[in-house]
Design a protein around this motif. Structure first.
Motif, PDB file in Angstrom:
ATOM      1  N   LEU A  41      33.200  -9.939 -36.176  1.00  9.65           N
ATOM      2  CA  LEU A  41      34.409  -8.877 -35.908  1.00  9.65           C
ATOM      3  C   LEU A  41      35.362  -9.090 -36.813  1.00  9.65           C
ATOM      4  CD1 LEU A  41      35.107  -6.882 -33.612  1.00  9.65           C
ATOM      5  CD2 LEU A  41      36.674  -8.663 -32.609  1.00  9.65           C
ATOM      6  N   ILE A  42      35.742 -10.342 -37.440  1.00  6.53           N
ATOM      7  CA  ILE A  42      36.760 -10.190 -38.439  1.00  6.53           C
ATOM      8  C   ILE A  42      36.200  -9.892 -39.921  1.00  6.53           C
ATOM      9  CG2 ILE A  42      37.949 -12.140 -39.734  1.00  6.53           C
ATOM     10  CD1 ILE A  42      38.446 -13.379 -37.281  1.00  6.53           C
ATOM     11  N   GLY A  43      34.933 -10.181 -39.970  1.00  2.10           N
ATOM     12  CA  GLY A  43      34.235  -9.628 -41.226  1.00  2.10           C
ATOM     13  C   GLY A  43      34.101  -8.070 -41.260  1.00  2.10           C
ATOM     14  N   SER A  44      33.896  -7.546 -40.139  1.00  5.86           N
ATOM     15  CA  SER A  44      33.797  -5.935 -39.881  1.00  5.86           C
ATOM     16  C   SER A  44      34.965  -5.427 -40.140  1.00  5.86           C
ATOM     17  CB  SER A  44      33.078  -5.485 -38.856  1.00  5.86           C
ATOM     18  OG  SER A  44      32.043  -6.229 -38.565  1.00  5.86           O
ATOM     19  N   ALA A  45      35.957  -5.987 -39.508  1.00 13.72           N
ATOM     20  CA  ALA A  45      37.272  -5.367 -39.826  1.00 13.72           C
ATOM     21  C   ALA A  45      37.707  -5.518 -41.132  1.00 13.72           C
ATOM     22  CB  ALA A  45      38.359  -5.778 -38.564  1.00 13.72           C
ATOM     23  N   GLY A  46      37.210  -6.628 -41.914  1.00 13.35           N
ATOM     24  CA  GLY A  46      38.013  -6.842 -43.309  1.00 13.35           C
ATOM     25  C   GLY A  46      37.724  -5.744 -44.123  1.00 13.35           C
ATOM     26  N   LYS A  47      36.720  -4.762 -43.879  1.00 20.16           N
ATOM     27  CA  LYS A  47      36.430  -3.729 -44.576  1.00 20.16           C
ATOM     28  C   LYS A  47      37.154  -2.434 -44.258  1.00 20.16           C
ATOM     29  CE  LYS A  47      31.564  -4.917 -45.149  1.00 20.16           C
ATOM     30  NZ  LYS A  47      30.257  -4.583 -44.954  1.00 20.16           N
ATOM     31  N   LEU A  48      37.970  -2.506 -43.272  1.00 18.19           N
ATOM     32  CA  LEU A  48      38.821  -1.491 -42.781  1.00 18.19           C
ATOM     33  C   LEU A  48      40.281  -1.613 -43.153  1.00 18.19           C
ATOM     34  CD1 LEU A  48      37.364  -1.173 -39.335  1.00 18.19           C
ATOM     35  CD2 LEU A  48      37.012   0.278 -40.993  1.00 18.19           C
ATOM     36  N   PRO A  49      40.928  -0.521 -43.035  1.00 17.70           N
ATOM     37  CA  PRO A  49      42.582  -0.830 -43.314  1.00 17.70           C
ATOM     38  C   PRO A  49      43.015  -1.862 -42.714  1.00 17.70           C
ATOM     39  CG  PRO A  49      41.994   1.681 -43.090  1.00 17.70           C
ATOM     40  CD  PRO A  49      40.848   0.834 -42.633  1.00 17.70           C
ATOM     41  N   ARG A  50      44.361  -2.332 -43.298  1.00 16.22           N
ATOM     42  CA  ARG A  50      45.109  -3.541 -43.034  1.00 16.22           C
ATOM     43  C   ARG A  50      45.445  -3.400 -41.296  1.00 16.22           C
ATOM     44  NH1 ARG A  50      49.902  -5.012 -46.732  1.00 16.22           N
ATOM     45  NH2 ARG A  50      48.098  -5.699 -47.803  1.00 16.22           N
ATOM     46  N   GLN A  51      45.759  -2.315 -40.700  1.00 15.78           N
ATOM     47  CA  GLN A  51      46.052  -2.445 -39.260  1.00 15.78           C
ATOM     48  C   GLN A  51      45.065  -2.747 -38.462  1.00 15.78           C
ATOM     49  OE1 GLN A  51      46.348   0.488 -41.283  1.00 15.78           O
ATOM     50  NE2 GLN A  51      45.380   2.277 -40.185  1.00 15.78           N
ATOM     51  N   TYR A  52      43.796  -2.603 -38.876  1.00 15.88           N
ATOM     52  CA  TYR A  52      42.662  -2.928 -37.920  1.00 15.88           C
ATOM     53  C   TYR A  52      42.725  -4.567 -37.872  1.00 15.88           C
ATOM     54  CZ  TYR A  52      41.333   1.833 -37.935  1.00 15.88           C
ATOM     55  OH  TYR A  52      41.589   3.468 -37.693  1.00 15.88           O
ATOM     56  N   MET A  53      42.769  -5.295 -38.900  1.00 19.31           N
ATOM     57  CA  MET A  53      42.682  -6.547 -38.941  1.00 19.31           C
ATOM     58  C   MET A  53      44.036  -7.044 -38.360  1.00 19.31           C
ATOM     59  SD  MET A  53      41.035  -9.083 -40.144  1.00 19.31           S
ATOM     60  CE  MET A  53      40.062  -8.991 -41.592  1.00 19.31           C
ATOM     61  N   GLN A  54      44.942  -6.552 -38.357  1.00 17.22           N
ATOM     62  CA  GLN A  54      46.279  -6.923 -37.606  1.00 17.22           C
ATOM     63  C   GLN A  54      45.872  -6.897 -36.132  1.00 17.22           C
ATOM     64  OE1 GLN A  54      49.856  -5.137 -38.756  1.00 17.22           O
ATOM     65  NE2 GLN A  54      51.148  -6.248 -37.229  1.00 17.22           N
TER      66      GLN A  54
END
Length: 65
Positions: A41-54
């Motif tokens: 999940l963290i690896g997938s969100a790493g490709k998205l904009p910053r607010q998704y990782m937050q």
């Protein structure tokens, strides 16, 4: 839900060592699955904009994992 069910099913058995090993095995299996899902999940969100990782980190922190 696996741990309480194992404890309830194996209650009163003569060999409590089997119950203990099943309990430890289920906890290990659930921990490995949680680690794999969390990492992907963290690896997938790493490709998205910053607010998704937050949002991922805030949700993980609020859930207690």
């Amino acid at each position: 839900m696996v741990s309480p069910i194992i404890d309830w099913v194996w209650k009163g058995e003569t060999n409590e060592n089997v119950s203990y090993l099943l309990m430890v095995g289920s906890v290990v299996l659930c921990g490995l699955a949680d680690g794999l899902v969390g990492g992907s999940l963290i690896g997938s969100a790493g490709k998205l904009p910053r607010q998704y990782m937050q949002a991922i980190f805030a949700g993980t922190a609020s859930s207690g994992n």
